[in-house]
Write an enzyme that holds these catalytic residues in place. Structure first.
Site, short mmCIF file in Angstrom:
data_model
loop_
_atom_site.label_atom_id
_atom_site.label_comp_id
_atom_site.label_asym_id
_atom_site.label_seq_id
_atom_site.Cartn_x
_atom_site.Cartn_y
_atom_site.Cartn_z
N ASP A 240 -3.60 -2.03 -4.52
CA ASP A 240 -4.02 -0.93 -3.81
C ASP A 240 -4.89 0.05 -4.75
OD1 ASP A 240 -4.03 1.43 -2.37
OD2 ASP A 240 -1.79 2.21 -2.72
N SER B 100 0.86 -1.36 -0.13
CA SER B 100 -0.10 -0.10 -0.23
C SER B 100 0.80 1.11 0.08
CB SER B 100 -0.81 -0.13 1.07
OG SER B 100 -0.26 -0.33 2.24
N CYS B 101 0.34 2.11 -0.27
CA CYS B 101 0.94 3.73 -0.22
C CYS B 101 1.93 3.91 0.94
CB CYS B 101 -0.18 4.75 0.15
SG CYS B 101 0.61 6.47 0.06
N PRO B 102 3.13 4.35 0.53
CA PRO B 102 3.51 4.89 -0.97
C PRO B 102 4.24 3.74 -1.79
CG PRO B 102 5.23 5.18 0.80
CD PRO B 102 4.24 4.64 1.41
N MET B 103 4.18 2.71 -1.23
CA MET B 103 5.15 1.56 -1.93
C MET B 103 4.89 1.45 -3.65
SD MET B 103 7.46 1.06 -0.37
CE MET B 103 8.30 0.92 1.18
#
Lengths: 81, 190
Positions: free
Chosen positions: A44, A17-20
């Site tokens: 995501d 999930s964010c920011p990956m």
């Protein structure tokens, strides 16, 4: 649908999930040569907006397409320089 | 506009070449002022060391680096906990002072409650595959984010610089942070 582009590399960030998704997309793009297309597979839901925003705010990349599939979001990004 | 007629207009008139040179000069100055060739910069000041407050600076720093920003994060006071390699893996969530917590403050203030709320949050982070603080620090470092540790608070709070992540910049103060902020397109205090 993924045969639509000549994909050089597929990045699987399913589960992340964010920011990956954006961060890993950037790293993967760095390793590609000019004109190569990266396919990104993400789960995501925010990746649709985030990768779009990242691509339009970043030099040297172009978002070719985004597809919302069965639980997986597919993004196609071309390295332009 | 003055209605006076200059005495000898011909003598004062710049030549075409002089005008062209002046235009070039102004164009260069404009390009420098707009800073297009300078690259984008972001400066974040991280002052908090609770688990919830450690995330925003790291998420924004790594994302900005992905956008091609040159990023510096200046850590001061409890923000230094984020740079401490061991303690960053064990940051706590405060159960008091947040009215959105599911328990009343009077209960939240009981001994051990911070540990309970922290464990609950850690479980959520694991279940959602949210990146850990350690992952975000390592990723940011890999992407060229500069983490700076405020020297004054290192000394004040007795930090051992050897215990920070490799690659953390020490020996910097407010003037360094101010310089970074002045040069940056985005400045944030977290």
């Amino acid at each position: 649908m993924s045969a639509e582009f000549d994909i050089a590399e597929t990045l699987d960030v399913k589960g992340a999930s964010c920011p990956m998704p954006v961060v890993k997309t950037k790293s993967a793009i760095d390793d590609l040569s000019e004109d190569a297309v990266l396919e990104v597979l993400a789960t995501d839901a925010g990746s649709m907006s985030d990768i779009d925003g990242w691509a339009s705010g970043t030099e040297g990349v172009e978002l070719l397409d985004q597809e919302e599939g069965d639980d997986v979001y597919r993004h196609y990004v071309r390295k332009t320089e | 506009m003055s209605t006076d007629t200059p005495d000898a207009p011909g003598d004062e008139m710049p030549s075409r070449a002089e005008l062209a040179a002046r235009v070039d000069e102004l164009e260069d100055a404009l390009a420098e002022a707009t800073g297009e060739d300078d690259g984008k910069k972001m400066s974040i000041i991280a002052t908090k060391g609770t688990l919830d407050m450690a995330y925003p600076p790291l998420i924004l720093a790594s994302t900005a680096a992905a956008f091609g920003y040159e990023v510096t994060v200046f850590h001061t006071f409890w923000g230094l906990e984020i740079l401490h390699e061991e303690r960053s893996k064990d940051l706590k969530l405060s159960s008091v002072g947040n009215p959105n917590m599911p328990v009343p403050n009077a209960v939240a203030a009981l001994p051990g409650m911070d540990r309970v709320t922290t464990k609950m949050m850690e479980k959520k982070i694991a279940d959602n595959d949210t990146a850990t603080i350690e992952e975000l620090v390592e990723t940011s470092l890999d992407m060229g984010v500069e983490f700076q540790a405020c020297q004054m608070t290192i000394d004040l709070m007795d930090y051992d610089e050897a215990e920070f992540y490799d690659g953390v910049t020490t020996g910097v103060g407010a003037a360094t942070a101010l310089q970074d902020m002045a040069d940056a397109d985005i400045q944030l205090l977290v």
